[in-house]
Scaffold this motif. Structure first.
Motif, PDB file in Angstrom:
ATOM      1  N   LYS A 125      39.160-114.966 -81.733  1.00 23.52           N
ATOM      2  CA  LYS A 125      40.404-114.263 -81.400  1.00 23.52           C
ATOM      3  C   LYS A 125      40.126-113.304 -80.262  1.00 23.52           C
ATOM      4  O   LYS A 125      38.974-113.007 -79.929  1.00 23.52           O
ATOM      5  N   MET A 153      46.906-123.491 -85.724  1.00 21.00           N
ATOM      6  CA  MET A 153      45.774-122.952 -84.964  1.00 21.00           C
ATOM      7  C   MET A 153      44.455-123.465 -85.543  1.00 21.00           C
ATOM      8  O   MET A 153      44.289-123.546 -86.746  1.00 21.00           O
ATOM      9  N   GLY A 166      54.475-107.932 -79.717  1.00 17.74           N
ATOM     10  CA  GLY A 166      53.542-108.715 -78.905  1.00 17.74           C
ATOM     11  C   GLY A 166      53.926-108.764 -77.433  1.00 17.74           C
ATOM     12  O   GLY A 166      53.713-109.771 -76.764  1.00 17.74           O
ATOM     13  N   ARG A 210      48.393-117.143 -75.856  1.00 16.60           N
ATOM     14  CA  ARG A 210      49.262-117.850 -76.804  1.00 16.60           C
ATOM     15  C   ARG A 210      49.396-119.310 -76.404  1.00 16.60           C
ATOM     16  O   ARG A 210      49.426-120.194 -77.260  1.00 16.60           O
ATOM     17  N   VAL A 230      57.627-113.519 -78.406  1.00 12.14           N
ATOM     18  CA  VAL A 230      57.703-114.864 -78.986  1.00 12.14           C
ATOM     19  C   VAL A 230      58.525-114.848 -80.262  1.00 12.14           C
ATOM     20  O   VAL A 230      58.849-115.885 -80.809  1.00 12.14           O
ATOM     21  N   LEU A 273      48.797-112.081 -72.591  1.00 13.50           N
ATOM     22  CA  LEU A 273      49.337-112.512 -73.879  1.00 13.50           C
ATOM     23  C   LEU A 273      49.893-113.928 -73.785  1.00 13.50           C
ATOM     24  O   LEU A 273      49.644-114.769 -74.656  1.00 13.50           O
ATOM     25  N   GLY A 286      46.826-121.238 -77.851  1.00 11.43           N
ATOM     26  CA  GLY A 286      46.767-121.218 -79.315  1.00 11.43           C
ATOM     27  C   GLY A 286      45.754-120.247 -79.890  1.00 11.43           C
ATOM     28  O   GLY A 286      45.253-120.430 -80.999  1.00 11.43           O
ATOM     29  N   ALA A 305      44.631-116.582 -81.308  1.00 11.43           N
ATOM     30  CA  ALA A 305      45.192-115.406 -81.966  1.00 11.43           C
ATOM     31  C   ALA A 305      44.895-114.162 -81.142  1.00 11.43           C
ATOM     32  O   ALA A 305      43.780-113.990 -80.640  1.00 11.43           O
TER      33      ALA A 305
END
Lengths: 263, 263
Positions: free
Chosen positions: B7, B1, A130, B107, A239, B103, B110, B112
């Motif tokens: 997403k 989540m 990721g 994240r 992460v 990213l 929260g 995906a």
């Protein structure tokens, strides 16, 4: 060029997941008469080449089950019969492997060659973790090197470290301790490092640690070829970073240090 | 989540030719509700996302038509509505670009995120030139670096040259003279070098020369962004090597020094 000759497609099969093949690769397979299949490619790829005669020509690590010269002869022989030969190579054909020699041999025989790019395992490894390989906060780029000394000699680890690029090291698992040791002469002990085995495949396993514990952690967690080793500050963006600050780990690795494939 | 959230897929669109998309990318596009489209991606990609609302969010070179923060807000907004957002990025999303920040932002909210790898233009450039980036006779690997100093600062060209890896330099056309000059301090004047513009697309153009003539030849032949600069002995394996030994070229480039796209 003889108009009766066929052609050879050097096809990059990517890191395992057949969905990571390109559309162009799928079309070439569908039209193939002969498929020469690399060990590191997903064997299921033959389902995409229903008309083709499939010949397995794997060479894994140092164990050369099919000599390179024989593979080149096979490609020439079938192409000169007028057939469309698809040479399937794991990952990206133009990164390591023997594409350079295969291209020269085919051109020497006057055979048309098409090259189809694919996803190299270093990129699949980054996707699994990721992370970007080149987060601008950390680096100017990424260097892909092989530790397969028989083919390429020993990389200059100090010079690579001095570039401050992320390092993606292929075929390094047998020498992981000496590689880490060489890099530790130039990089801080807490430089983030990771190993991703079977990157991009259903059996993908990932381990995130730091450079001074890389070899111990990877070995005790049973990581082995085929795997990509990643080293550099950009890896710390994962992460999944689970290494414990402070004391080195004792004994068995913590279960959560090995991260299963996220479906 | 929150199970009601959608997403985001960070989708690598490859270098232009839609056939270089992966099968996985094609499936994600077919299922997309919203597509955020990068300038460097082939605009025709939207035909693969017939159900999606398409929003163009290109940023080319230094000209930021859509600020990064706004792109990140758009992704969050649509994903939090429960939609499947596909963020299309040219080339390979994990090599340069702002995937790292995107990213982290997603994240943090929260949301995906799925990452789909693609073909970076450096690999497409090598395919166009018909070479391996890492021919074992010449090098241990290849380093991908960006010359976009605003994002990444100035790479250490001497350190990169010292690695003896092939160099694939992205976003370097505006500074090609100073890059070549910096590399000439460490590498021989006759080191093979190439420029590939629009690598992998229908407008692909290639020029093969040597390091001491790289900037002059590329400029006089009208090469400009987006292009990849390749430097290193492995580039000399190209059968398209057409530079003339000896005297530097005078005046206009020879017509055959610019090689049109081979269909």
């Amino acid at each position: 060029m003889n108009t009766n000759t066929g052609k050879v497609t050097l096809l990059s099969a990517g890191p395992g997941d057949l969905d990571l093949l390109t559309l162009k690769a799928a079309k070439a397979l569908a039209a193939a008469d002969v498929v020469l299949l690399d060990d590191l490619a997903n064997a299921g790829i033959v389902t995409l080449a229903p008309q083709a005669r499939v010949i397995r020509v794997g060479k894994r690590g140092g164990c050369r089950s099919t000599p390179q010269a024989f593979i080149e002869r096979l490609m020439r022989r079938y192409a000169l019969k007028g057939l469309h030969v698809v040479r399937v190579k794991g990952g990206e054909a133009l990164l390591f492997g023997r594409a350079g020699e295969e291209l020269a041999a085919l051109r020497g025989a006057g055979i048309a060659v098409e090259i189809i790019n694919g996803i190299s395992s270093g990129f699949a490894a980054a996707a699994g973790l990721g992370i970007s390989l080149t987060h601008r906060r950390h680096c100017h780029g990424v260097s892909f090197v092989t530790a397969h000394t028989e083919d390429h000699g020993e990389p200059d680890w100090a010079a690579l470290a001095a570039t401050r690029t992320t390092l993606a090291i292929y075929m390094g698992m047998r020498r992981i301790a000496s590689i880490a040791s060489a890099l530790l002469a130039s990089l801080p002990a807490d430089t983030p490092a990771a190993v991703v085995q079977w990157a991009g495949g259903v059996d993908e396993r990932r381990l995130v640690t730091r450079l001074d514990r890389l070899a111990t952690d990877a070995t005790s967690a049973g990581f082995a070829s085929p795997a990509v080793i990643l080293v550099g500050a950009a890896i710390g963006e994962s992460v999944e970073r689970v290494w414990v600050e402070g004391e080195p780990m004792q004994g068995e690795p913590l279960a959560h240090e090995v991260i299963a494939h996220a479906a």
